[in-house]
Design an enzyme around this catalytic site. Structure first.
Site, PDB file in Angstrom:
ATOM      1  NE  ARG A  48      80.762  35.107  38.686  1.00 28.47           N
ATOM      2  CZ  ARG A  48      82.059  34.800  38.786  1.00 28.47           C
ATOM      3  NH1 ARG A  48      82.981  35.718  38.587  1.00 28.47           N
ATOM      4  NH2 ARG A  48      82.415  33.567  39.082  1.00 28.47           N
ATOM      5  CE1 TYR A 101      64.095  54.929  41.537  1.00 24.87           C
ATOM      6  CE2 TYR A 101      65.748  53.648  42.694  1.00 24.87           C
ATOM      7  CZ  TYR A 101      64.540  53.725  42.034  1.00 24.87           C
ATOM      8  OH  TYR A 101      63.794  52.602  41.866  1.00 24.87           O
ATOM      9  CG  ASP A 173      71.019  58.134  38.221  1.00 23.43           C
ATOM     10  OD1 ASP A 173      70.585  58.004  37.052  1.00 23.43           O
ATOM     11  OD2 ASP A 173      70.589  57.472  39.179  1.00 23.43           O
ATOM     12  CE  LYS A 198      63.429  53.170  36.581  1.00 23.82           C
ATOM     13  NZ  LYS A 198      64.266  53.921  37.495  1.00 23.82           N
TER      14      LYS A 198
HETATM   15  C1  PLP Z   1      64.982  53.675  38.637  1.00 23.52           C
HETATM   16  C2  PLP Z   1      66.157  54.494  38.966  1.00 23.52           C
HETATM   17  C3  PLP Z   1      67.284  53.939  39.577  1.00 23.52           C
HETATM   18  C4  PLP Z   1      67.336  52.486  40.008  1.00 23.52           C
HETATM   19  O1  PLP Z   1      67.258  51.624  38.917  1.00 23.52           O
HETATM   20  P1  PLP Z   1      66.656  50.133  39.006  1.00 23.52           P
HETATM   21  O2  PLP Z   1      66.829  49.645  37.613  1.00 23.52           O
HETATM   22  O3  PLP Z   1      65.232  50.236  39.442  1.00 23.52           O
HETATM   23  O4  PLP Z   1      67.487  49.401  39.992  1.00 23.52           O
HETATM   24  C5  PLP Z   1      68.355  54.761  39.824  1.00 23.52           C
HETATM   25  N1  PLP Z   1      68.337  56.067  39.493  1.00 23.52           N
HETATM   26  C6  PLP Z   1      67.256  56.639  38.914  1.00 23.52           C
HETATM   27  C7  PLP Z   1      67.291  58.084  38.574  1.00 23.52           C
HETATM   28  C8  PLP Z   1      66.143  55.875  38.627  1.00 23.52           C
HETATM   29  O5  PLP Z   1      65.079  56.451  38.065  1.00 23.52           O
END
Ligand code: PLP
Length: 383
Positions: A48, A101, A173, A198
């Site tokens: 962890r 998101y 982000d 992604k």
């Molecule tokens: C998918 C996404 C998230 C969240 O990510 P997860 O891996 O699904 O928890 C946050 N910000 C953006 C821009 C995303 O496309």
């Protein structure tokens, strides 16, 4: 080292004992200590608090984003949550991009407000609106650019300058463009956040997240939350993501080229009302897109005049494109945000943000673009 070299080599050295060229999946909870006097000599004690496979990915992402440190998480949402936990105390105020998101909206609105955190969803594409949203107790600015799903852009350098003047950390982000196209920290942000689910993984194989920091004090604070909350990435996910990052530039370039051709095809199509892609001259912030990023990415959306029904008809007529919520992988995916990703956002709020009923979001993959266009053409014929 340059980007393509780093995406293949950073963070990984051949295994000292066996010469294995890939960092092994260190599937172990516990690391034996050489002696009481040499506790933590290897840097590891309990997974962890740190794991060598996860560390390899963290080091690679630090190199790609040009930060000082990375903490990897079990999901992109866990990464965003860690940034909130790092900077927000009870009663604090946070400014968040109004288009973001869906999960970011849900976490801030339905969870953090329970702890007295006050949220302003500001139009961060407007620098004056960001400045106006800042209060004496603002503890964090979180922007998403390009934003999901409308692709509205935030000027990272301008908002970072505003944030710095107020001594407020600015987190970006950076999921949609990745460090290959957008160097969020170089542009002035203090923190870059990724859903590694992604483009960084890129193969629809894992859920993961990462927080890359530009300042040592933030790095330590985020690591503290990573260990305290236990929302860690697993060694297996880190290993798969390490393989994904090796082809990040090639996938991004291939998928973005496809996206540009698809955007032009849709722009000329009589059944389509409007096409939005940062690479098109018709995109409202095309100049900013060209200036702050070295590529336009692989997300495209278009609007059908027939609203929800037209959206549903076209979506169900697609054969090669997959109807799915994810984005960023080599498989091309289509989403209908109103009934899928942004169903959690109230209708009145969606209207205000331009997330219309007929909006179809495309995550363009790496297939032959002719096949993708042929499939869209036959689906649009049904609209
Ligand atoms: C998918 C996404 C998230 C969240 O990510 P997860 O891996 O699904 O928890 C946050 N910000 C953006 C821009 C995303 O496309």
């Amino acid at each position: 080292m340059r980007f393509r070299t780093k995406q293949i080599h950073a963070g990984v050295v051949p295994d000292a004992e066996t010469g294995a060229i890939l960092t092994p999946i260190y599937q172990a909870t516990t690391f034996v200590q050489p002696s009481v006097d040499e506790y933590m000599k290897t840097g590891y004690s309990y997974s962890r608090s740190g794991n060598p496979t996860v560390r390899a990915l963290e080091d690679r992402l630090t190199a790609l984003e040009n930060g000082v440190d990375t903490a990897a998480f079990s999901s992109g949402m866990a990464a965003i949550n860690a940034v909130f936990m790092t900077f927000l105390n009870a009663g604090a105020h946070v400014v968040i991009s109004d288009v973001a998101y869906g999960g970011t909206y849900r976490l801030s609105q339905s969870v953090y407000t329970r702890f007295g955190v006050e949220v302003t969803y500001a139009d961060t594409s407007d620098n004056d609106a960001v400045a106006a949203a800042i209060r004496d107790d603002t503890a964090l600015i979180l922007t998403e650019t390009p934003a999901n799903p409308t692709l509205k852009l935030t000027d990272i350098a301008a908002v970072s300058a505003i944030a710095k003047a107020h001594r407020i950390p600015h987190a970006v982000d950076n999921t949609f463009l990745t460090p290959y196209y957008q160097q969020a920290l170089e542009l002035g942000a203090d923190i870059a956040i990724h859903s590694t689910t992604k483009y960084l993984d890129g193969h629809n194989a894992t859920i993961g997240g990462a927080v890359i920091t530009a300042r040592e004090e933030d790095a330590e604070a985020v690591r503290f939350i990573q260990n305290a909350t236990g929302t860690i990435m697993s060694p297996m996910v880190a290993w798969i993501t390490l393989q994904g990052t090796k082809t990040l530039s090639e996938r991004m370039d291939g998928q973005s080229d496809n996206a540009m051709q698809i955007a032009r095809f849709l722009e000329d199509h009589p059944a389509v009302d409007r096409v939005v892609y940062p690479g098109l001259e018709s995109f409202a912030q095309h100049d900013l897109a060209s200036q702050q990023a070295s590529g336009y990415g692989a997300m495209v959306w278009f609007e059908l005049p027939g609203g929800v029904d037209a959206g549903k008809t076209v979506m169900s007529s697609l054969k090669l494109w997959t109807l799915a919520e994810n984005l960023g992988s080599v498989e091309s995916l289509a989403t209908h945000p109103v009934t899928m990703t942004h169903a959690a956002v109230p209708a009145s709020e969606r209207d205000r943000l331009g997330i219309t009923d007929g909006l179809v979001r495309l995550s363009v993959g790496l297939e032959d673009v002719e096949d993708l266009i042929e499939d869209l053409a036959q689906a649009l014929a049904s609209a």
